[in-house]
Design a protein around this motif. Structure first.
Motif, PDB file in Angstrom:
ATOM      1  N   ILE A   1      43.404  34.754  52.813  1.00 42.36           N
ATOM      2  CA  ILE A   1      41.952  34.601  52.937  1.00 42.36           C
ATOM      3  C   ILE A   1      41.244  35.719  52.179  1.00 42.36           C
ATOM      4  CG2 ILE A   1      40.010  34.765  54.567  1.00 42.36           C
ATOM      5  CD1 ILE A   1      41.817  33.234  56.578  1.00 42.36           C
ATOM      6  N   ASN A   2      41.719  36.940  52.322  1.00 39.78           N
ATOM      7  CA  ASN A   2      41.114  38.068  51.610  1.00 39.78           C
ATOM      8  C   ASN A   2      41.235  37.892  50.099  1.00 39.78           C
ATOM      9  OD1 ASN A   2      40.309  39.390  53.946  1.00 39.78           O
ATOM     10  ND2 ASN A   2      42.193  40.569  54.093  1.00 39.78           N
ATOM     11  N   LEU A   3      42.382  37.427  49.641  1.00 36.10           N
ATOM     12  CA  LEU A   3      42.562  37.192  48.209  1.00 36.10           C
ATOM     13  C   LEU A   3      41.617  36.102  47.712  1.00 36.10           C
ATOM     14  CD1 LEU A   3      46.455  37.399  47.991  1.00 36.10           C
ATOM     15  CD2 LEU A   3      44.814  39.016  47.002  1.00 36.10           C
ATOM     16  N   MET A   4      41.464  35.040  48.495  1.00 32.87           N
ATOM     17  CA  MET A   4      40.558  33.955  48.108  1.00 32.87           C
ATOM     18  C   MET A   4      39.113  34.448  48.059  1.00 32.87           C
ATOM     19  SD  MET A   4      42.098  31.174  47.319  1.00 32.87           S
ATOM     20  CE  MET A   4      40.765  30.009  47.400  1.00 32.87           C
ATOM     21  N   GLN A   5      38.754  35.329  48.976  1.00 29.24           N
ATOM     22  CA  GLN A   5      37.402  35.893  48.967  1.00 29.24           C
ATOM     23  C   GLN A   5      37.181  36.742  47.721  1.00 29.24           C
ATOM     24  OE1 GLN A   5      37.430  37.684  52.884  1.00 29.24           O
ATOM     25  NE2 GLN A   5      36.273  35.984  53.754  1.00 29.24           N
ATOM     26  N   GLU A   6      38.208  37.454  47.276  1.00 34.26           N
ATOM     27  CA  GLU A   6      38.095  38.232  46.047  1.00 34.26           C
ATOM     28  C   GLU A   6      37.919  37.323  44.838  1.00 34.26           C
ATOM     29  OE1 GLU A   6      40.711  41.532  45.269  1.00 34.26           O
ATOM     30  OE2 GLU A   6      41.078  41.770  47.417  1.00 34.26           O
ATOM     31  N   VAL A   7      38.677  36.231  44.805  1.00 35.43           N
ATOM     32  CA  VAL A   7      38.539  35.267  43.706  1.00 35.43           C
ATOM     33  C   VAL A   7      37.127  34.687  43.707  1.00 35.43           C
ATOM     34  CG1 VAL A   7      39.322  33.021  42.837  1.00 35.43           C
ATOM     35  CG2 VAL A   7      41.002  34.723  43.571  1.00 35.43           C
ATOM     36  N   LYS A   8      36.650  34.311  44.887  1.00 32.57           N
ATOM     37  CA  LYS A   8      35.291  33.772  44.992  1.00 32.57           C
ATOM     38  C   LYS A   8      34.264  34.798  44.528  1.00 32.57           C
ATOM     39  CE  LYS A   8      31.854  31.955  48.220  1.00 32.57           C
ATOM     40  NZ  LYS A   8      30.755  32.692  47.624  1.00 32.57           N
ATOM     41  N   GLY A   9      34.466  36.052  44.905  1.00 34.21           N
ATOM     42  CA  GLY A   9      33.553  37.104  44.482  1.00 34.21           C
ATOM     43  C   GLY A   9      33.508  37.242  42.967  1.00 34.21           C
ATOM     44  N   GLY A  10      34.664  37.061  42.337  1.00 33.32           N
ATOM     45  CA  GLY A  10      34.706  37.095  40.876  1.00 33.32           C
ATOM     46  C   GLY A  10      33.903  35.966  40.264  1.00 33.32           C
ATOM     47  N   TRP A  11      34.067  34.774  40.807  1.00 36.50           N
ATOM     48  CA  TRP A  11      33.300  33.624  40.309  1.00 36.50           C
ATOM     49  C   TRP A  11      31.813  33.809  40.579  1.00 36.50           C
ATOM     50  CZ3 TRP A  11      34.762  30.508  36.775  1.00 36.50           C
ATOM     51  CH2 TRP A  11      36.096  30.178  36.618  1.00 36.50           C
ATOM     52  N   ASP A  12      31.485  34.332  41.751  1.00 38.83           N
ATOM     53  CA  ASP A  12      30.072  34.578  42.061  1.00 38.83           C
ATOM     54  C   ASP A  12      29.475  35.596  41.106  1.00 38.83           C
ATOM     55  OD1 ASP A  12      30.227  32.797  44.179  1.00 38.83           O
ATOM     56  OD2 ASP A  12      30.375  34.366  45.718  1.00 38.83           O
ATOM     57  N   GLY A  13      30.285  36.585  40.710  1.00 39.59           N
ATOM     58  CA  GLY A  13      29.818  37.610  39.796  1.00 39.59           C
ATOM     59  C   GLY A  13      29.515  37.077  38.401  1.00 39.59           C
ATOM     60  N   ILE A  14      30.245  36.016  38.026  1.00 43.81           N
ATOM     61  CA  ILE A  14      29.998  35.393  36.724  1.00 43.81           C
ATOM     62  C   ILE A  14      28.649  34.679  36.738  1.00 43.81           C
ATOM     63  CG2 ILE A  14      30.735  33.576  35.138  1.00 43.81           C
ATOM     64  CD1 ILE A  14      33.635  34.282  35.954  1.00 43.81           C
ATOM     65  N   GLY A  15      28.382  33.999  37.853  1.00 44.33           N
ATOM     66  CA  GLY A  15      27.126  33.285  38.015  1.00 44.33           C
ATOM     67  C   GLY A  15      26.793  32.370  36.866  1.00 44.33           C
ATOM     68  N   ASN A  16      25.612  32.479  36.335  1.00 46.85           N
ATOM     69  CA  ASN A  16      25.158  31.616  35.250  1.00 46.85           C
ATOM     70  C   ASN A  16      25.426  32.210  33.865  1.00 46.85           C
ATOM     71  OD1 ASN A  16      24.183  29.688  37.034  1.00 46.85           O
ATOM     72  ND2 ASN A  16      22.220  30.726  37.233  1.00 46.85           N
ATOM     73  N   LYS A  17      26.256  33.232  33.795  1.00 52.02           N
ATOM     74  CA  LYS A  17      26.535  33.890  32.521  1.00 52.02           C
ATOM     75  C   LYS A  17      27.362  33.024  31.588  1.00 52.02           C
ATOM     76  CE  LYS A  17      26.340  38.409  34.653  1.00 52.02           C
ATOM     77  NZ  LYS A  17      27.090  39.594  35.042  1.00 52.02           N
ATOM     78  N   VAL A  18      28.115  32.081  32.144  1.00 46.47           N
ATOM     79  CA  VAL A  18      28.972  31.199  31.336  1.00 46.47           C
ATOM     80  C   VAL A  18      28.357  29.814  31.318  1.00 46.47           C
ATOM     81  CG1 VAL A  18      31.260  30.178  31.123  1.00 46.47           C
ATOM     82  CG2 VAL A  18      31.013  32.518  31.938  1.00 46.47           C
ATOM     83  N   ASN A  19      28.228  29.273  30.150  1.00 44.07           N
ATOM     84  CA  ASN A  19      27.677  27.909  30.022  1.00 44.07           C
ATOM     85  C   ASN A  19      28.754  26.958  29.603  1.00 44.07           C
ATOM     86  OD1 ASN A  19      25.041  28.611  30.668  1.00 44.07           O
ATOM     87  ND2 ASN A  19      24.658  29.316  28.594  1.00 44.07           N
TER      88      ASN A  19
END
Length: 66
Positions: free
Chosen positions: A48-66
């Protein structure tokens, strides 16, 4: 969920990041299997902690990638 994420990786185009995520997803699947066999909630919490870290990475990308 983990298998879905793993299947969505493009290992040819994704380079090192895709390769590292593939290894991470494999590790998480093995830990969940081990948790099931050993009835160990600590291993589930680890995943669960690892998945939260992965999610945090995706959240950090946000709208920067099109």
């Amino acid at each position: 969920i983990i298998d879905g994420l793993r299947m969505s990786l493009d290992l040819e185009k994704g380079g090192t990041i895709a390769s590292n995520l593939d290894a991470l997803y494999d590790y998480m699947n093995r830990r969940l299997l081990e948790a099931n066999i050993q009835h160990d909630n600590k291993l589930i919490k680890e995943v669960i902690n690892l998945m939260q870290e992965v999610k945090g990475g995706w959240d950090g990308i946000g709208n920067k990638v099109n």
